[in-house]
Design an enzyme around this catalytic site. Structure first.
Site, PDB file in Angstrom:
ATOM      1  N   ARG A  44       0.858  -1.181   0.000  1.00  0.00           N
ATOM      2  CA  ARG A  44       0.000   0.000   0.000  1.00  0.00           C
ATOM      3  C   ARG A  44       0.899   1.237   0.000  1.00  0.00           C
ATOM      4  O   ARG A  44       2.115   1.131   0.091  1.00  0.00           O
ATOM      5  CB  ARG A  44      -1.025   0.013   1.139  1.00  0.00           C
ATOM      6  N   GLY A  45       0.257   2.422  -0.118  1.00  0.00           N
ATOM      7  CA  GLY A  45       1.035   3.640  -0.274  1.00  0.00           C
ATOM      8  C   GLY A  45       1.156   3.917  -1.767  1.00  0.00           C
ATOM      9  O   GLY A  45       1.507   3.015  -2.544  1.00  0.00           O
ATOM     10  N   ALA A  46       0.850   5.161  -2.153  1.00  0.00           N
ATOM     11  CA  ALA A  46       0.697   5.476  -3.580  1.00  0.00           C
ATOM     12  C   ALA A  46       1.879   5.033  -4.459  1.00  0.00           C
ATOM     13  O   ALA A  46       1.683   4.303  -5.449  1.00  0.00           O
ATOM     14  CB  ALA A  46       0.409   6.969  -3.736  1.00  0.00           C
ATOM     15  N   ARG A  87      -7.503  -0.320  -6.623  1.00  0.00           N
ATOM     16  CA  ARG A  87      -7.715   0.801  -5.690  1.00  0.00           C
ATOM     17  C   ARG A  87      -7.868   2.084  -6.517  1.00  0.00           C
ATOM     18  O   ARG A  87      -7.057   2.345  -7.404  1.00  0.00           O
ATOM     19  CB  ARG A  87      -6.542   0.918  -4.700  1.00  0.00           C
ATOM     20  N   GLN A 193      -2.019   2.621   9.935  1.00  0.00           N
ATOM     21  CA  GLN A 193      -0.729   2.709   9.239  1.00  0.00           C
ATOM     22  C   GLN A 193       0.317   3.433  10.090  1.00  0.00           C
ATOM     23  O   GLN A 193       1.507   3.167   9.983  1.00  0.00           O
ATOM     24  CB  GLN A 193      -0.880   3.455   7.898  1.00  0.00           C
ATOM     25  N   ASP A 234      -1.868  10.892  -2.097  1.00  0.00           N
ATOM     26  CA  ASP A 234      -2.285   9.833  -3.028  1.00  0.00           C
ATOM     27  C   ASP A 234      -2.646  10.390  -4.389  1.00  0.00           C
ATOM     28  O   ASP A 234      -2.571   9.691  -5.406  1.00  0.00           O
ATOM     29  CB  ASP A 234      -3.462   9.061  -2.442  1.00  0.00           C
ATOM     30  N   ASN A 244      -5.225  12.548   0.601  1.00  0.00           N
ATOM     31  CA  ASN A 244      -4.336  11.685   1.380  1.00  0.00           C
ATOM     32  C   ASN A 244      -5.204  10.923   2.387  1.00  0.00           C
ATOM     33  O   ASN A 244      -6.435  11.083   2.414  1.00  0.00           O
ATOM     34  CB  ASN A 244      -3.258  12.513   2.088  1.00  0.00           C
ATOM     35  N   LYS A 245      -4.586  10.095   3.166  1.00  0.00           N
ATOM     36  CA  LYS A 245      -5.300   9.225   4.115  1.00  0.00           C
ATOM     37  C   LYS A 245      -6.346   9.972   4.922  1.00  0.00           C
ATOM     38  O   LYS A 245      -6.109  11.109   5.342  1.00  0.00           O
ATOM     39  CB  LYS A 245      -4.260   8.586   5.042  1.00  0.00           C
TER      40      LYS A 245
HETATM   41  O1  MRU Z   1      -4.467   3.350   2.145  1.00  0.00           O
HETATM   42  P1  MRU Z   1      -2.979   3.531   2.036  1.00  0.00           P
HETATM   43  O2  MRU Z   1      -2.242   2.967   3.204  1.00  0.00           O
HETATM   44  O3  MRU Z   1      -2.455   3.046   0.716  1.00  0.00           O
HETATM   45  O4  MRU Z   1      -2.796   5.100   2.077  1.00  0.00           O
HETATM   46  C1  MRU Z   1      -1.506   5.626   2.049  1.00  0.00           C
HETATM   47  C2  MRU Z   1      -1.447   7.095   2.192  1.00  0.00           C
HETATM   48  O5  MRU Z   1      -2.439   7.762   2.334  1.00  0.00           O
HETATM   49  C3  MRU Z   1      -0.095   7.713   2.070  1.00  0.00           C
HETATM   50  O6  MRU Z   1       0.006   8.852   2.850  1.00  0.00           O
HETATM   51  C4  MRU Z   1       0.167   8.100   0.602  1.00  0.00           C
HETATM   52  O7  MRU Z   1      -0.092   7.010  -0.237  1.00  0.00           O
HETATM   53  C5  MRU Z   1       1.537   8.575   0.388  1.00  0.00           C
HETATM   54  S1  MRU Z   1       2.700   7.284   0.465  1.00  0.00           S
HETATM   55  C6  MRU Z   1       4.244   7.872   0.101  1.00  0.00           C
END
Ligand code: MRU
Length: 342
Positions: A44-46, A87, A193, A234, A244-245
């Site tokens: 996970r994470g963009a 996603r 996270q 994201d 973002n999250k």
């Molecule tokens: O749902 P996730 O864990 O994929 O969400 C991740 C985030 O919101 C991060 O802050 C974002 O992807 C940046 S990662 C460098």
């Protein structure tokens, strides 16, 4: 080990659903396995999602039984569709698949040569990701002073990228420069996270950090105990609105109320110039069970329903600056990116 790596014809992923209690590696040998890993958030994470999808695309090319170029391209469009459905919010996924498709379309030669070009592009994306994060870290560290306490939300660290991280890349770079920093880590309900992944990364890196629940940030800000906020993204719209999250928006508003700079650290592959504002960014809705249960244990009464938007949008007026691999960008935003179209 890196968040993801290619080994023996397979994509190996650190299983982020198990950290920090267990360090396990998941092996994906098919594009369907990569798609599942993205969907259930093993990866996970963009930026990490984007690079994982690129290797998933490569696996699709390698596992294909196509007999000619036309058949391979047709199969790859199915592979692309499967990966795209995993996603919706992080634009890096679509950016990576667009780039992989462009390579597949333009690759000359026989099928072996096409497969070689495709796999090599995925490796190149992984290499670039780490390089960009180090640039983001170097630019962002200039915004952090010796002695600062930095609040971060979610995990925008090495685990959310191929390595080093974006928001946590800034933290790492400041730490490497010898600045005495302290990180306040939002736990980031419901997927945790922050508590599970950012806290683990800070422990591994030896960077002083304190875990707080999401509802404590305002208190610490109001007592002058947070100097700067740094988060990842994201998807960033052309006007600088940032998805973002979930919970990031609240942090940004609190930061403004308390006169604290709010920085977003992200590579330009997270910028989506096709969207004028954040209102157009698709927000993923995840299962309510991720809210109703923690570690398989129900925490709310039977019968209650739960909402679970996984991201929110922070309007650009709350964003002090965006740190990309090209430097620190401020309003009015002029991003230089190759762009993406969904
Ligand atoms: O749902 P996730 O864990 O994929 O969400 C991740 C985030 O919101 C991060 O802050 C974002 O992807 C940046 S990662 C460098």
């Amino acid at each position: 080990m890196k968040t993801l790596r290619w080994e023996d014809g397979a994509l190996k992923l650190i299983d982020q659903t198990r950290l920090p209690l267990e360090f396990a590696v998941v092996e994906c040998r098919t594009y369907q396995e990569v798609a599942d890993a993205i969907r259930v958030m093993i990866v996970r994470g963009a930026p990490a999602i984007g690079v994982a999808a690129a290797f998933g695309f490569a696996l699709g090319a390698l596992q294909s039984k196509a007999r000619d170029r036309g058949e391979l391209l047709a199969e790859l469009s199915g592979v692309t569709e499967t990966l795209r459905q995993t996603r919706p919010t992080a634009v890096n996924l679509f950016w990576a698949l667009q780039r992989m498709n462009a390579v597949a379309q333009s690759a000359d030669g026989d099928l072996a040569e096409m497969r070689r070009a495709i796999l090599s592009e995925a490796h190149e994306m992984a290499r670039e990701d780490e390089e960009r994060n180090r640039c983001i870290g170097a630019f962002g560290a200039e915004l952090v002073r010796d002695g600062d306490t930095i609040l971060t939300h979610c995990n925008a660290g090495a685990l959310a990228t191929v390595d080093y991280g974006t928001a946590l890349g800034v933290v790492r770079a400041a730490h490497e420069q010898g600045k005495r920093i302290h990180v306040l880590v939002d736990e980031t309900r419901p997927f945790l996270q922050g508590a599970r992944l950012t806290a683990w990364e800070m422990e591994q890196a030896g960077i002083p950090a304190t875990l707080i629940t999401d509802n404590m940030a305002g208190h610490f800000m109001s007592r002058g105990r947070i100097d700067v906020v740094v988060v990842g993204a994201d998807r960033i719209a052309a006007n600088g609105d940032v998805a973002n999250k979930i919970g990031t928006y609240s942090v940004a508003v609190l930061a403004r109320e308390n006169g604290i700079p709010f920085y977003v650290a992200a590579p330009t592959s997270t910028v989506d110039l096709s969207l004028k504002s954040g209102q157009e960014i698709p927000i993923e809705e995840r299962s309510e069970s991720e809210v109703l249960y923690i570690n398989g244990k129900r925490i709310a009464p039977e019968g209650i329903s739960a909402a679970h938007p996984a991201f929110d949008v922070t309007p650009n007026r709350y964003v002090t600056a965006i740190v990309t691999e090209q430097g620190v960008v401020r309003s009015p935003y002029q991003f230089v990116t190759k762009g993406v179209s969904e």
